[in-house]
Design a protein around this motif. Structure first.
Motif, PDB file in Angstrom:
ATOM      1  N   THR A  34      42.983  58.244  19.748  1.00 45.20           N
ATOM      2  CA  THR A  34      42.159  57.074  19.455  1.00 45.20           C
ATOM      3  C   THR A  34      41.416  57.193  18.134  1.00 45.20           C
ATOM      4  O   THR A  34      40.754  56.244  17.711  1.00 45.20           O
ATOM      5  N   THR A  35      41.486  58.353  17.494  1.00 48.66           N
ATOM      6  CA  THR A  35      40.815  58.560  16.211  1.00 48.66           C
ATOM      7  C   THR A  35      41.662  59.446  15.319  1.00 48.66           C
ATOM      8  O   THR A  35      42.357  60.324  15.818  1.00 48.66           O
ATOM      9  N   PRO A  36      41.677  59.215  14.004  1.00 44.01           N
ATOM     10  CA  PRO A  36      40.933  58.177  13.272  1.00 44.01           C
ATOM     11  C   PRO A  36      41.501  56.781  13.471  1.00 44.01           C
ATOM     12  O   PRO A  36      40.895  55.806  13.055  1.00 44.01           O
ATOM     13  N   HIS A  37      42.691  56.678  14.088  1.00 41.06           N
ATOM     14  CA  HIS A  37      43.267  55.382  14.446  1.00 41.06           C
ATOM     15  C   HIS A  37      44.156  55.584  15.662  1.00 41.06           C
ATOM     16  O   HIS A  37      44.473  56.714  16.040  1.00 41.06           O
ATOM     17  N   PHE A  38      44.541  54.473  16.292  1.00 49.66           N
ATOM     18  CA  PHE A  38      45.366  54.561  17.498  1.00 49.66           C
ATOM     19  C   PHE A  38      46.767  55.080  17.163  1.00 49.66           C
ATOM     20  O   PHE A  38      47.445  54.573  16.259  1.00 49.66           O
ATOM     21  N   GLU A  39      47.208  56.067  17.909  1.00 49.53           N
ATOM     22  CA  GLU A  39      48.572  56.592  17.821  1.00 49.53           C
ATOM     23  C   GLU A  39      48.951  57.184  19.167  1.00 49.53           C
ATOM     24  O   GLU A  39      48.081  57.588  19.941  1.00 49.53           O
ATOM     25  N   ILE A  40      50.250  57.240  19.425  1.00 51.21           N
ATOM     26  CA  ILE A  40      50.752  57.934  20.616  1.00 51.21           C
ATOM     27  C   ILE A  40      51.690  59.029  20.142  1.00 51.21           C
ATOM     28  O   ILE A  40      52.700  58.743  19.490  1.00 51.21           O
ATOM     29  N   HIS A  41      51.371  60.274  20.448  1.00 49.91           N
ATOM     30  CA  HIS A  41      52.210  61.408  20.079  1.00 49.91           C
ATOM     31  C   HIS A  41      52.982  61.875  21.304  1.00 49.91           C
ATOM     32  O   HIS A  41      52.408  62.078  22.378  1.00 49.91           O
ATOM     33  N   ILE A  42      54.283  62.021  21.132  1.00 48.76           N
ATOM     34  CA  ILE A  42      55.164  62.416  22.232  1.00 48.76           C
ATOM     35  C   ILE A  42      55.975  63.634  21.820  1.00 48.76           C
ATOM     36  O   ILE A  42      56.551  63.668  20.729  1.00 48.76           O
ATOM     37  N   SER A  43      55.996  64.641  22.687  1.00 47.26           N
ATOM     38  CA  SER A  43      56.858  65.811  22.487  1.00 47.26           C
ATOM     39  C   SER A  43      57.936  65.789  23.554  1.00 47.26           C
ATOM     40  O   SER A  43      57.666  65.492  24.716  1.00 47.26           O
ATOM     41  N   LYS A  44      59.178  66.108  23.140  1.00 45.60           N
ATOM     42  CA  LYS A  44      60.286  66.040  24.085  1.00 45.60           C
ATOM     43  C   LYS A  44      61.268  67.183  23.840  1.00 45.60           C
ATOM     44  O   LYS A  44      61.338  67.746  22.740  1.00 45.60           O
ATOM     45  N   PRO A  45      62.054  67.532  24.865  1.00 44.17           N
ATOM     46  CA  PRO A  45      63.114  68.540  24.683  1.00 44.17           C
ATOM     47  C   PRO A  45      64.229  67.993  23.793  1.00 44.17           C
ATOM     48  O   PRO A  45      64.389  66.782  23.632  1.00 44.17           O
ATOM     49  N   TRP A  46      65.039  68.890  23.233  1.00 44.95           N
ATOM     50  CA  TRP A  46      66.152  68.486  22.382  1.00 44.95           C
ATOM     51  C   TRP A  46      67.145  67.596  23.118  1.00 44.95           C
ATOM     52  O   TRP A  46      67.769  66.718  22.529  1.00 44.95           O
ATOM     53  N   THR A  47      67.304  67.837  24.404  1.00 51.75           N
ATOM     54  CA  THR A  47      68.339  67.121  25.165  1.00 51.75           C
ATOM     55  C   THR A  47      67.885  65.746  25.654  1.00 51.75           C
ATOM     56  O   THR A  47      68.681  65.005  26.220  1.00 51.75           O
TER      57      THR A  47
END
Length: 234
Positions: A34-47
């Motif tokens: 939510t700071t410094p601006h709205f973002e969604i970070h996603i981590s995923k497996p290679w597959t």
């Protein structure tokens, strides 16, 4: 790493989605910022495909919308405003002739910001960060030398207020400057205790209490209930 995707909130706002592929991961993890601006970070497996990730993201819509809806609204600062930090209520004034930013009184209740008015907020923020670092160093000096870190850095994080590495480097969220002094001091003692105990064992908490004194639980509760408000500026 991909950042050209968006998650559209119910109000129509587009939130950037950053997808990072990591080796060794077994599950998809989501981290709304939510700071410094709205973002969604996603981590995923290679597959795991991006299509699967986006479907998983949509399945968490209710939770994600709640986080962004509850995020404190940013308050912009202008000359004439008052702001509380480091246990002072400070009036902000602007004088473009001033080359540096500093208090105008010994009680630290009037802060004069120089330079162009377009840089006003940034210079207020940088001044607060600088004063916060001074306060952190003063607090650390009240502890035995065996707890002193090798290096101190400031960050602007949403998920944690401080961290301590195995090589005794410590970082703090500078937004603790907006917390009550005793709450800020608790976080400092918490991270210094990790220099001796890189866990949250009973021995660790005993060390926190040794350094901080009475009131550890009260400080923890304050952060839990009020931490989100520390992000309302900048």
């Amino acid at each position: 790493m991909s950042s050209d995707m968006f998650f559209v909130l119910s109000n129509g706002e587009q939130v950037p989605v950053v997808i990072e592929t990591r080796r060794g991961m077994r599950n998809v993890t989501l981290r709304p910022k939510t700071t410094p601006h709205f973002e969604i970070h996603i981590s995923k497996p290679w597959t795991t495909s991006n299509d699967f990730v986006l479907k998983f993201l949509e399945s968490k819509r209710k939770w994600i919308e709640k986080i962004f809806n509850n995020a404190p609204k940013k308050e912009h600062l202008m000359p004439g405003d008052k702001i509380e930090f480091l246990n002072h209520t400070v009036s902000l004034i602007h004088n473009p002739k001033f080359k540096s930013d500093n208090y105008l009184d010994n009680e630290q209740t009037i802060l004069c910001i120089g330079g162009g008015v377009d840089m006003f907020e940034r210079r207020v923020r940088d001044f607060i960060k600088s004063e916060f670092l001074k306060s952190v160093k003063q607090i650390i000096k009240t502890t035995p030398r065996e707890f002193w870190p090798n290096r101190i850095s400031l960050r602007d994080t949403t998920s944690r207020w401080g961290s301590c590495s195995s090589n005794k480097n410590i970082s703090f969220s500078w937004r603790l400057a907006f917390a009550p002094y005793e709450v800020m001091r608790y976080v400092v003692m918490h991270e210094l205790s990790h220099i001796k105990h890189m866990d949250h064992s009973p021995e660790f908490w005993a060390t926190v209490t040794q350094l901080y004194g009475f009131g550890v639980e009260k400080a923890k509760r304050w952060l839990s209930h009020n931490g989100g408000n520390l992000h309302k500026y900048f």
